[in-house]
Design a protein around this motif. Structure first.
Motif: not given
Lengths: 608, 602
Positions: A103-106, B248-249, B208-210, B216-217
């Motif tokens: 998370y931090d690096i991203r 974060a999500e 869900g995580a996928d 995000m991408s």
């Protein structure tokens, strides 16, 4: 296709690189220490189990008495619970460290990407950046967190096992563990090769993905050229390669694992032989023998894992290299410390110190080249007053876009200056300028989300009424209301649920909401149906009202209505003036105009 | 969907079933052999080092006698050690063959499926290709195939191994000691059930995580591709905030998943260790009471280790099987789409002949005709220009000539042979078409031009690109004809792409050439140059040109003016000029232009 490509690797260990990463690891020092402690606990219990068995053999079975067996069972179950709790914590902590680190690096990476100049984006494909921001950073976090797990556990197992064994019988220890050095060497050899083999597999796999992509996108072309069989042949070569590399990788591990277990069984055999003799001679107890047999069977686990860590380290280092290279890139265009002090940064602007913009733009003897030696603009000067509309006309590659890019300060001139309201724009922040410039692209880019979100991108604090107002001004309101969700309709990824014309109108609304003093418009070349065309034309006129505007123009009506037309050829302004003036000159512009005039007329007659 | 998806799985294993069988047999043998070392250790401890009577099968006793009997073995314990090593090597060998054969079988199946998918996709009818959703198809061809491959390579074998292990070790355990066997499996069903149910939850969390990863991408990708918009609106901070939300999500969801996994592994660990403690404690108790020998206890301790791992895996694999089932369905949906009929048995007549359209009717969707009653004749070698507004059926008309679509009524003949009777491959090889938005492959420019014909000399490539007026452009690139096209190389402009595509089609030496508005992005002068060069070269080649440039059109031998799916006018330039109509109107613009310009300036 770059997005599908696997990267090459560098071999030697680079300490400077890992030092650079330390900054990101630091906040997790405590967690990593806890993690190490948990793993030492897990390893210690793993070492203790055979000792417990030995105790039971020596004290209950050998003696035939069961006094204290229930106490023993209690202790054993206590260890079991302790172990399970530790397992929970180590997985939880290691996962948390891995993910938080990522998370931090991203986050840092994304921030950096927002600062980098366009010259960087010119050289770097989106696919490459995506791979850095996703898989490389993931791998980095995972390696750091889980290597700690394997390392702490493996070392505890090995050291603890050694201590226990030496304590019980040092001779037997030396004999049984004589296989470990061989095991270590073999493991290192195989782990590296297995990893390399899987790398080939991944590489080939990305090529296959690329081939599918191209095969599907180019299928129409393939059909018209009757190239199906050739294509399939080429593709089968690829899948054949995949077959061989994948089987090779599996064969490697299928050889490696039996070798490891065989080596371990040699250890066990040695324990049985030498320990068994000790039992026969009465110098070794059954308990010790059984503990040794367990240890020899256990010992190869940490050896195998440590070898894997070493091998994986290479991969992680390659990822680290690329990620750090991205994080350490310096933007070509930077605000000076003085400017930052007054105007703030991209992320923390000091709006109160910002001057109101008027919209005067002037180029003073500007020279510019993207690459060394290839001048795109040479000694270019231009003065534009506030509110003026300038049309830039010329062939592809003549330098029109460059002028616009320089105005937006996406690039900076190598020589000469560009003044906004009489001040060199380098004396103010990039954000100040860019917040005051509206830039409407030929191929409008929308973001996933609703229509109103996309319009509001122009001014985040705009009310719903203002959003609708903007949409109405550019004739977008009508088609938006026809959609199922109205302003809350989803535009799809990149806006792909809308037509090109609709996307353009949305991007106009977005720009009009931002209400910039300076407007840059890269007019679309693609022909749209007449009705939309007219809507766009009138929207453009609304957009230009009262702003200093630069238009890379393709439509004659747009060009004609400009206050001034600049004809650009080979980086130079060869003609400038109003439409009538230029037509009377009967020069380059005249030819350009008449040619296009004919085509436009024909087209409109055709579609009438 | 017809049939059963597992049935489809069975079908695709064809040709590799023997290998699979070999792998499964190896696996069973390996499972059997792996039970022996603990037995050897147990016997050695009990009856060779210790003094218990042999409690084994008479056959096994024979082996011990053959090896020299108890007293000799006690003196030479290395023999027992050696037996241990040999058993491990034998087991290792079976593991090796299992690994190798199952890899060969599964990779071979994956290769076949990939090839079949690829071939199937490119042989779909043209209209399916126009509608194709690339992203979804790629997903099916890669991730779904990978899911199936992994199932075949690992999970299927693993299921077999777990079952074999279970059966063999149960037999062994019950024959050694019935009550110890009962103790050894007392917690096992619980472990299995727990891992089966719990893993179901984990899979949901995985999904869900996928999805969060996908979101995000998308944010990242849109930011990078739209970086100009971001900068132009000074939205860096806003974007950073947006990315931070999805970052974060994503992190939070994966952490949640990780916590579930921690719970899963620690609790199944706990259950497994409780099972082990039960074996140890009961075993120690009975051993102390003299009801069980130490050797057998040690054997049981090894067996329980071997048994627990597959049981835990089994729960996971069984829940994962649902995924394979879905993937199989998604793959089959592609494979079951009907292919284009290439009319392989069709005629192969000479194609450099006259062409005739007679009352041709064509529609994409039922009831919405695109071409209505189109008739015209073209002599061999003539140039036909098609003029018309957008959506009047110009493209459809020429697409029919390559039979990319099929006309519903009427007839099209070449040299008197009905188009539908001609072998499609034969037809397409002889009718060259350049599409308006050509696709270039990411390989060198040279390979792109030579795409349609292997074994072609450089001079032919140069010749074609000279005619297409692209030779000079290519020569100016640093790597010339070896310049890569696409993301890894140069980005060609629309006009350059069209010209490369023209060169690529010229290589074919077609008898009929079609330009489907394929000079639209080329400027007028280059357009003229290309057509002149073509005329020089292609005597005897029938050419169709769709264009919106009246000068281009006017030079054709026959001009078709399309309106609303019909041919409104046709004839030569002269003939059409003499009639009232669209053509004359447009042509007159040309002449009135000069005057109008003058008037504008005044």
């Amino acid at each position: 296709m770059d997005a599908f490509k696997e990267q090459e690797y560098n071999k030697s260990i680079d300490f400077g690189l890992w030092k650079g990463l330390l900054k990101y690891i630091k906040p997790y020092k405590k967690k990593l220490i806890t993690l190490a402690l948990a793993m030492i606990g897990v390893g210690a219990v793993d070492v203790a189990f055979p000792l417990m068995t030995k105790y039971a053999i020596d004290n209950f079975i050998e003696t035939g008495r069961i006094n204290g067996l229930w106490g023993f069972a209690g202790v054993f179950l206590g260890l079991v619970v302790f172990q399970a709790v530790n397992v929970y914590f180590f997985i939880d902590i290691a996962g948390a460290v891995e993910l938080d680190l990522g998370y931090d690096i991203r986050k840092a990476g994304f921030k950096k990407l927002q600062e980098l100049s366009f010259s960087y984006y010119d050289k770097t494909s989106v696919g490459w950046l995506m791979a850095r921001m996703t898989s490389d950073i993931e791998r980095l976090g995972a390696t750091i967190a889980w290597s700690m797990v394997d390392l702490a556990w493996g070392l505890t197992m090995m050291i603890g096992g050694l201590i226990a064994m030496f304590y019980m019988n040092w001779k037997l220890t030396l004999i049984t563990l004589s296989v470990v050095p061989f095991l270590a060497v073999i493991s290192l050899y195989f782990q590296k090769r297995i990893l390399a083999a899987y790398r080939v597999v991944r590489k080939t796999n990305s090529k296959i993905t690329g081939a599918f992509n191209e095969g599907i996108m180019g299928a129409k072309t393939t059909k018209t050229l009757v190239r199906e069989d050739e294509n399939l042949k080429e593709f089968s070569v690829l899948t054949g390669k995949m077959y061989h590399s994948a089987v090779r990788a599996v064969v490697f591990s299928s050889i490696y694992l039996p070798i490891v277990t065989t080596m371990a069984s040699i250890g066990t055999a040695l324990a049985l032989w030498s320990g068994g003799r000790g039992v026969v001679l009465g110098v070794v107890g059954f308990g010790t023998l059984s503990a040794f047999i367990s240890y020899t069977a256990q010992f190869f686990h940490p050896v195998r894992d440590l070898a894997r860590i070493f091998a994986e380290f290479q991969n992680a280092q390659a990822s680290a290299e690329r990620v750090m290279a991205m994080l350490n890139t310096q933007p070509d265009i930077k605000d000076s410390p003085l400017v930052i002090e007054k105007y703030g940064t991209e992320f923390a602007p000091k709006h109160s110190n910002w001057e109101e913009i008027e919209g005067d733009v002037s180029f003073q003897n500007v020279s510019f080249s993207y690459k060394d030696g290839e001048e795109v603009l040479e000694n270019f000067s231009l003065k534009v007053g506030r509110g003026e509309t300038i049309a830039l006309v010329g062939e592809t590659g003549s330098g029109k876009s460059t002028i616009v890019n320089l105005i937006c300060r996406f690039y900076e001139p190598q020589e000469g200056r560009i003044l906004i309201d009489g001040v060199d724009y380098r004396e103010r922040s990039q954000l100040w300028l860019q917040s005051n410039i509206g830039y409407v692209l030929q191929d409008p880019h929308l973001f996933s989300g609703t229509i109103s979100e996309n319009i509001r991108y122009g001014r985040l604090e705009a009310s719903d009424e203002e959003v609708i107002e903007a949409a109405k001004l550019v004739n977008a309101h009508e088609f938006i209301m026809k959609m199922d969700g109205g302003y809350n309709s989803d535009v799809g990824e990149g806006g792909n649920r809308l037509s090109t014309g609709e996307k353009q109108l949305i991007s106009f609304a977005r720009a009009i909401l931002a209400n910039p003093r300076i407007l840059v418009l890269d007019e679309a070349t693609s022909s749209i149906d007449t009705e939309t065309e007219q809507m766009i034309q009138s929207a453009i006129n609304r957009l230009l009202e009262g702003r200093t505007s630069f238009i890379i123009a393709h439509r004659l009506s747009t060009i004609r209505s400009a206050d001034r037309i600049l004809v650009i050829k080979d980086g130079r302004m060869i003609e400038q003036g109003s439409h009538n003036m230029l037509m009377r000159q009967k020069g380059y512009y005249y030819r350009l105009y008449t040619n296009q005039f004919k085509e436009e007329r024909e087209l409109s007659a055709l579609n009438a | 969907m017809k049939g059963n998806r597992w049935g489809y799985l069975w079908k695709i294993t064809k040709g590799n079933r023997i290998l699979y069988g070999g792998a499964i047999v190896s696996m069973i043998l390996s499972a059997v052999v792996s039970l022996l070392p603990p037995l050897v250790i147990g016997i050695t401890i009990d009856s060779i080092i210790g003094n218990k009577p042999f409690n084994i099968h008479p056959r096994a006793l024979d082996i011990i006698e053959m090896l020299g009997g108890k007293s000799l073995l006690a003196q030479n314990l290395w023999v027992c050690g050696l037996v241990l090593i040999i058993l491990n090597i034998v087991n290792g060998y079976f593991q090796y063959t299992r690994g190798k054969w199952s890899a060969q079988a599964s990779e071979n199946i994956a290769r076949n499926v990939r090839n079949e998918l690829y071939d199937h996709l490119q042989n779909l009818p043209y209209e399916d290709l126009v509608k194709a959703e690339t992203g979804d198809l790629i997903q099916r061809c890669t991730s779904d195939v990978e899911t199936v491959r992994r199932f075949l390579a690992m999970q299927l074998v693993e299921i077999g191994r777990s079952l074999a292990m279970l059966v063999v070790s149960l037999i062994a355990m019950f024959s050694l000691s019935v009550k110890m066997a009962w103790v050894s499996i007392s917690v096992v069903p619980l472990i299995f059930l727990f891992s089966f149910i719990f893993y179901g939850r984990i899979r949901k969390a995985f999904k869900g995580a996928d999805e969060a990863e996908g979101r995000m991408s998308t944010v990242l990708q849109e930011n990078l591709t739209g970086i100009r918009v971001v900068r132009a609106f000074g939205r860096q901070a806003y974007e950073a905030g947006k990315f931070d939300d999805s970052n974060a999500e994503y992190t939070q969801l994966w952490k949640h998943l990780n916590r579930l996994l921690a719970l899963f592994w620690s609790s199944t660990d706990l259950l497994s260790m409780v099972q082990q403690s039960a074996v140890l404690i009961f075993g120690v108790y009975w051993a102390a009471m003299g009801e069980l020998s130490l050797g057998i206890l040690l054997t049981f301790l090894s067996y329980i280790d071997m048994l627990l791992w597959p049981v835990r895996q089994l729960g996971r694999i069984l829940t994962d099987m649902g995924k394979t089932h879905v993937s199989l369905g998604r793959i089959r949906e592609i494979i079951e789409k009907p292919l284009e009929d290439m009319n392989e048995e069709g005629l192969k007549p000479p194609m450099d002949r006259d062409i005739e359209f007679k009352n041709v009717y064509f529609e994409y969707d039922e009831g919405r005709p695109v071409l209505k009653d189109v008739s015209f004749k073209v002599k061999r070698g003539q140039t036909v220009a098609v003029l018309g507004a957008t959506g009047t059926g110009k493209s459809s008309l020429v697409h029919l000539l390559q039979r990319l679509y099929d006309y519903q009524r009427g007839s099209i003949t070449i040299g008197g042979v009905e188009l539908k009777d001609i072998n499609k491959r034969w037809l397409r090889e002889r009718v060259g078409i350049v599409l308006q938005e050509p696709f270039l492959f990411s390989r060198s420019i040279k390979d792109n031009i030579a795409l349609a014909k292997k074994d072609i000399g450089d001079d032919q490539i140069y010749k074609a690109s000279r005619i297409a007026a692209v030779h000079d452009v290519i020569s100016e690139f640093e790597d010339g004809y070896d310049t890569m096209v696409g993301e890894r190389g140069v980005t060609l402009s629309g006009g350059q792409k069209q010209r490369v595509a023209i060169a690529r089609t010229l290589i074919l030496d077609s008898s009929i050439l079609i330009f489907d508005d394929s000079l639209s992005a080329v400027d007028t002068e280059t357009d003229n140059a290309i057509r002149e060069a073509l005329e020089q070269r292609s005597k005897g080649i029938t050419t169709f040109i769709i264009s919106h440039r009246i000068t281009t059109i006017s030079q054709a031998d026959i001009i078709l003016v399309m309106e609303d799916g019909k041919i409104a006018q046709w004839g030569t330039h002269r003939q059409l000029l003499s009639k009232e109509g669209l053509y004359r109107r447009i042509w007159s613009i040309q002449n009135s232009l000069e005057g109008e310009l003058e008037k504008n300036l005044a």
